[in-house]
Write a protein that holds these residues in place. Sequence first.
Motif, mmCIF file in Angstrom:
data_model
loop_
_atom_site.group_PDB
_atom_site.id
_atom_site.type_symbol
_atom_site.label_atom_id
_atom_site.label_comp_id
_atom_site.label_asym_id
_atom_site.label_seq_id
_atom_site.Cartn_x
_atom_site.Cartn_y
_atom_site.Cartn_z
ATOM 1 N N UNK A 234 14.065 7.590 3.384
ATOM 2 C CA UNK A 234 12.919 7.515 4.293
ATOM 3 C C UNK A 234 11.974 6.404 3.836
ATOM 4 N N UNK A 235 11.604 5.525 4.782
ATOM 5 C CA UNK A 235 10.629 4.474 4.517
ATOM 6 C C UNK A 235 9.400 4.733 5.383
ATOM 7 N N UNK A 236 8.212 4.743 4.758
ATOM 8 C CA UNK A 236 6.971 4.971 5.490
ATOM 9 C C UNK A 236 6.700 3.844 6.487
ATOM 10 N N UNK A 237 5.880 4.175 7.483
ATOM 11 C CA UNK A 237 5.564 3.188 8.504
ATOM 12 C C UNK A 237 4.407 2.280 8.154
ATOM 13 N N UNK A 238 3.602 2.653 7.168
ATOM 14 C CA UNK A 238 2.406 1.871 6.844
ATOM 15 C C UNK A 238 2.558 1.171 5.510
ATOM 16 N N UNK A 239 2.140 -0.093 5.477
ATOM 17 C CA UNK A 239 2.145 -0.857 4.239
ATOM 18 C C UNK A 239 1.027 -0.383 3.331
ATOM 19 N N UNK A 240 1.380 -0.126 2.081
ATOM 20 C CA UNK A 240 0.398 0.222 1.072
ATOM 21 C C UNK A 240 0.327 -0.876 0.031
ATOM 22 N N UNK A 241 -0.300 -0.610 -1.105
ATOM 23 C CA UNK A 241 -0.370 -1.612 -2.177
ATOM 24 C C UNK A 241 1.034 -1.994 -2.644
ATOM 25 N N UNK A 242 1.390 -3.239 -2.460
ATOM 26 C CA UNK A 242 2.692 -3.721 -2.922
ATOM 27 C C UNK A 242 3.830 -3.501 -1.960
ATOM 28 N N UNK A 243 3.588 -2.877 -0.800
ATOM 29 C CA UNK A 243 4.670 -2.689 0.156
ATOM 30 C C UNK A 243 4.660 -1.307 0.766
ATOM 31 N N UNK A 244 5.848 -0.834 1.172
ATOM 32 C CA UNK A 244 5.974 0.484 1.794
ATOM 33 C C UNK A 244 6.705 1.448 0.857
ATOM 34 N N UNK A 245 6.298 2.700 0.911
ATOM 35 C CA UNK A 245 6.912 3.726 0.077
ATOM 36 C C UNK A 245 8.305 4.058 0.626
ATOM 37 N N UNK A 246 9.283 4.187 -0.290
ATOM 38 C CA UNK A 246 10.634 4.601 0.062
ATOM 39 C C UNK A 246 11.010 5.778 -0.830
ATOM 40 N N UNK A 247 11.735 6.743 -0.270
ATOM 41 C CA UNK A 247 12.142 7.926 -1.035
ATOM 42 C C UNK A 247 13.550 8.335 -0.615
ATOM 43 N N UNK A 248 14.302 8.881 -1.574
ATOM 44 C CA UNK A 248 15.669 9.339 -1.331
ATOM 45 C C UNK A 248 15.703 10.847 -1.529
ATOM 46 N N UNK B 165 5.930 6.344 14.348
ATOM 47 C CA UNK B 165 5.691 6.329 12.907
ATOM 48 C C UNK B 165 5.732 4.924 12.318
ATOM 49 N N UNK B 166 6.541 4.042 12.911
ATOM 50 C CA UNK B 166 6.716 2.718 12.347
ATOM 51 C C UNK B 166 7.635 2.694 11.145
ATOM 52 N N UNK B 167 8.104 3.881 10.727
ATOM 53 C CA UNK B 167 9.008 3.969 9.593
ATOM 54 C C UNK B 167 10.448 4.071 10.046
ATOM 55 N N UNK B 168 11.318 4.444 9.132
ATOM 56 C CA UNK B 168 12.732 4.540 9.451
ATOM 57 C C UNK B 168 13.367 5.574 8.533
ATOM 58 N N UNK B 169 14.410 6.252 9.039
ATOM 59 C CA UNK B 169 15.172 7.236 8.262
ATOM 60 C C UNK B 169 16.645 6.864 8.348
#
Length: 352
Positions: A257-271, A186-190
Amino acid sequence: MQVLTTDPTPPLEAGSSLETASARAAFYSTVTGTVLDPAGLDADYWYRNLRHTVCFEQAVRALRRDGHTVFLEASPHSLLGVDIEQICDASASDGDRDPVIVGSLQRGQDSALAFARSMARLNVAGVDVVWDAVFGGRGRRVELPGYAFQRHRYWSISSGVADAASLGLSGAGHPLLGAVLTPAGSGGVVLAGRLSLATQPWLVDHAVGGTVLFPGTGFVELALRAGEEIGHPVLGELMLTTPLVLTADSAVQLQVVVDGNDGPGGRRVAVYSRDADDPQAEWVTHAEGVVDQQGADSPSSVAAGAVSEALAVWPPASAERVDVDDLYDGLSDLGYGYGPAFRGLRSGVASW
């Protein structure tokens, strides 16, 4: 424009028929802040009660000064416990007994069960509770069970218990987050953790309307820690969507949770959170945002640079000093219960 005025005479006349009498128990008035004979609770007293400043702190101090150590708030939902505790702490002296502060009912709970729990807390603290009155004569006494498994083990000890590392987890090094998981491909992290008022009792100092809420700054801290894990230590934005409510008798599981792919302005993070005691419970989203890399061209860094430039002169020439001595008392009147852990605002000129 019409101006309405109120003549104080009618309400005084309306209460002229009140019948008052003395009582055997001492009555501490929040109108005077002292002991008062209930025979004086006439119409004039109640009129002053409506119009004048509430002397709640003075009344609690008088109770403590006269040796009272047990406070029971008789209300449909306890709100004053934190205030009473702070007043007692501020007026305590060497040798004083710690106060016992108990509510009676709790909103959202079974009334009979909540009241019985409150009486049990009083009983454990040494107060003589008349249990026949509490249960209406329907209760019965039972013997307590013996202490189980003392000095003996009644289960086998497995030698193959897996540790966190063998499960693909690593330590988060954070007081609210216990483990880090990197999902394959995924390239992300939990980042995962657990919250409860039993293990983080300082969170009770952040309440609104008597309900303990996880603070907004806490979500910021969680998002920043998750961003650091994947080399994105800058929080570009964070939007809070659903409050995280904490209760005394429950705990919640956390996932950041942080997404694995960079989007506009960075990576999406959610709690996210869910009931820790119900593995089938659905995850609730509490906050969503974006974490970014540290770089001169990143939108977050550009915004931070603009803020720094705007605050190059500190304090600003047009700034006015604001007295905050009564801020938390005013917030308390509005239903915001900030305890000692969340009373850090000070008035003054600080270096930037």
